[in-house]
Design an enzyme around this catalytic site. Sequence first.
Site, mmCIF file in Angstrom:
data_model
loop_
_atom_site.group_PDB
_atom_site.id
_atom_site.type_symbol
_atom_site.label_atom_id
_atom_site.label_comp_id
_atom_site.label_asym_id
_atom_site.label_seq_id
_atom_site.Cartn_x
_atom_site.Cartn_y
_atom_site.Cartn_z
ATOM 1 N N HIS A 9 0.834 -1.209 0.000
ATOM 2 C CA HIS A 9 0.000 0.000 0.000
ATOM 3 C C HIS A 9 0.870 1.260 0.000
ATOM 4 O O HIS A 9 0.576 2.216 -0.707
ATOM 5 C CB HIS A 9 -0.889 0.047 1.251
ATOM 6 C CG HIS A 9 -1.916 -1.040 1.342
ATOM 7 N ND1 HIS A 9 -1.965 -1.944 2.377
ATOM 8 C CD2 HIS A 9 -2.945 -1.368 0.519
ATOM 9 C CE1 HIS A 9 -2.979 -2.772 2.203
ATOM 10 N NE2 HIS A 9 -3.592 -2.454 1.080
ATOM 11 N N SER A 38 -3.145 -7.815 3.406
ATOM 12 C CA SER A 38 -3.187 -7.602 4.861
ATOM 13 C C SER A 38 -3.465 -8.903 5.602
ATOM 14 O O SER A 38 -2.835 -9.202 6.617
ATOM 15 C CB SER A 38 -4.263 -6.568 5.202
ATOM 16 O OG SER A 38 -3.999 -5.363 4.529
ATOM 17 N N LYS A 41 -16.158 -7.669 5.801
ATOM 18 C CA LYS A 41 -14.905 -7.961 6.513
ATOM 19 C C LYS A 41 -15.033 -7.582 7.979
ATOM 20 O O LYS A 41 -15.443 -6.473 8.311
ATOM 21 C CB LYS A 41 -13.740 -7.180 5.893
ATOM 22 C CG LYS A 41 -13.249 -7.779 4.596
ATOM 23 C CD LYS A 41 -12.014 -7.045 4.096
ATOM 24 C CE LYS A 41 -11.521 -7.658 2.792
ATOM 25 N NZ LYS A 41 -10.455 -6.853 2.173
ATOM 26 N N ARG A 99 -3.302 -5.919 -8.326
ATOM 27 C CA ARG A 99 -2.146 -6.787 -8.101
ATOM 28 C C ARG A 99 -2.065 -7.950 -9.063
ATOM 29 O O ARG A 99 -1.003 -8.357 -9.481
ATOM 30 C CB ARG A 99 -2.172 -7.337 -6.674
ATOM 31 C CG ARG A 99 -1.896 -6.295 -5.627
ATOM 32 C CD ARG A 99 -2.275 -6.805 -4.279
ATOM 33 N NE ARG A 99 -3.664 -7.212 -4.285
ATOM 34 C CZ ARG A 99 -4.226 -8.005 -3.399
ATOM 35 N NH1 ARG A 99 -3.517 -8.499 -2.431
ATOM 36 N NH2 ARG A 99 -5.516 -8.302 -3.485
HETATM 37 N N1 COA Z 1 -0.450 -4.010 -1.464
HETATM 38 C C1 COA Z 1 -0.808 -4.936 -0.595
HETATM 39 N N2 COA Z 1 -2.063 -5.389 -0.450
HETATM 40 C C2 COA Z 1 -2.980 -4.835 -1.222
HETATM 41 C C3 COA Z 1 -2.694 -3.861 -2.161
HETATM 42 C C4 COA Z 1 -1.357 -3.437 -2.273
HETATM 43 N N3 COA Z 1 -0.976 -2.510 -3.133
HETATM 44 N N4 COA Z 1 -3.820 -3.511 -2.788
HETATM 45 C C5 COA Z 1 -4.786 -4.266 -2.253
HETATM 46 N N5 COA Z 1 -4.272 -5.067 -1.315
HETATM 47 C C6 COA Z 1 -4.977 -6.068 -0.528
HETATM 48 C C7 COA Z 1 -5.497 -5.558 0.770
HETATM 49 O O1 COA Z 1 -4.559 -5.729 1.810
HETATM 50 C C8 COA Z 1 -6.711 -6.436 0.966
HETATM 51 O O2 COA Z 1 -6.295 -7.656 1.537
HETATM 52 P P1 COA Z 1 -7.224 -8.471 2.548
HETATM 53 O O3 COA Z 1 -8.393 -8.933 1.725
HETATM 54 O O4 COA Z 1 -6.336 -9.554 2.984
HETATM 55 O O5 COA Z 1 -7.632 -7.518 3.635
HETATM 56 C C9 COA Z 1 -7.202 -6.720 -0.458
HETATM 57 O O6 COA Z 1 -6.103 -6.445 -1.279
HETATM 58 C C10 COA Z 1 -8.300 -5.836 -0.961
HETATM 59 O O7 COA Z 1 -8.468 -4.806 -0.096
HETATM 60 P P2 COA Z 1 -8.737 -3.285 -0.309
HETATM 61 O O8 COA Z 1 -7.990 -2.705 -1.440
HETATM 62 O O9 COA Z 1 -8.484 -2.695 1.016
HETATM 63 O O10 COA Z 1 -10.237 -3.263 -0.718
HETATM 64 P P3 COA Z 1 -11.460 -3.968 -0.084
HETATM 65 O O11 COA Z 1 -11.926 -4.984 -1.041
HETATM 66 O O12 COA Z 1 -11.201 -4.410 1.322
HETATM 67 O O13 COA Z 1 -12.519 -2.776 -0.062
HETATM 68 C C11 COA Z 1 -13.248 -0.568 0.469
HETATM 69 C C12 COA Z 1 -12.466 -1.791 0.908
HETATM 70 C C13 COA Z 1 -13.378 0.313 1.687
HETATM 71 C C14 COA Z 1 -12.489 0.179 -0.607
HETATM 72 C C15 COA Z 1 -14.642 -0.981 -0.097
HETATM 73 O O14 COA Z 1 -15.259 -1.920 0.719
HETATM 74 C C16 COA Z 1 -15.550 0.242 -0.233
HETATM 75 O O15 COA Z 1 -15.435 1.007 -1.176
HETATM 76 N N6 COA Z 1 -16.434 0.425 0.773
HETATM 77 C C17 COA Z 1 -17.348 1.578 0.811
HETATM 78 C C18 COA Z 1 -18.691 1.240 0.164
HETATM 79 C C19 COA Z 1 -18.608 1.439 -1.318
HETATM 80 O O16 COA Z 1 -18.443 2.533 -1.811
HETATM 81 N N7 COA Z 1 -18.709 0.307 -2.027
HETATM 82 C C20 COA Z 1 -18.582 0.296 -3.455
HETATM 83 C C21 COA Z 1 -19.917 0.459 -4.098
HETATM 84 S S1 COA Z 1 -19.707 0.646 -5.851
#
Ligand code: COA
Length: 168
Positions: free
Chosen positions: A21, A132, A45, A94
């Site tokens: 990140h 994560s 989550k 990724r």
């Molecule tokens: N390096 C390391 N890990 C990474 C990464 C990077 N560059 N990019 C993504 N990841 C990993 C994260 O650690 C995470 O791992 P985990 O599943 O083990 O926790 C995974 O990829 C995806 O996570 P993340 O990018 O944090 O997205 P998410 O799928 O957890 O979504 C929100 C989180 C908050 C962005 C999403 O739920 C959201 O937008 N919520 C608000 C409601 C909304 O607007 N929804 C969309 C409607 S269209």
Amino acid sequence: MTSTSPIAVYPGSFDPITLGHVEIVERSARLFAKVLVAVGQHPHKRGFFTTEERVDLISKSIETIPNAEACAYEGLTLDFCRARGATVIIRGLRAVADFDGEFQMGLANRDLAPEIETVFLIPRPSLQFISSSLIREIAMYGGNFSRYVTKPVEEALRARYVDRGDRG
Ligand code: COA
């Protein structure tokens, strides 16, 4: 240069932030005037660190990047972007496995808010396998995870898993 250097939101669960990140934040900060690294709520989550702890760990992990800031929000990412005057959403891509979900979310966001662009950045290959939950798992079983996270995150994970034996 305002049209090419807007405020960007980098949303995620960040539970906790990893070096993968951080690399995306560093690169985004070179592209945009301001980057808000924003902890959002994922509907399915169960959090490990609290939102406040995650924001604090992000702040400490990006403190050397002057135009990046940690924050949190509830509700839709789009509404948060609008509230903060951001016109760009950053997402890391990724692997092929990320594509379907990101494509769907990108299209939905575009349909709901055409004024906001989603920008995908591809992480450095050496960091692409990190997530994560993978790091939490390595930490939980006593493996060496220090090269995937910043010092504050390493200490926070050790405090939870190694010192307290938390398996949450
Ligand atoms: N390096 C390391 N890990 C990474 C990464 C990077 N560059 N990019 C993504 N990841 C990993 C994260 O650690 C995470 O791992 P985990 O599943 O083990 O926790 C995974 O990829 C995806 O996570 P993340 O990018 O944090 O997205 P998410 O799928 O957890 O979504 C929100 C989180 C908050 C962005 C999403 O739920 C959201 O937008 N919520 C608000 C409601 C909304 O607007 N929804 C969309 C409607 S269209």
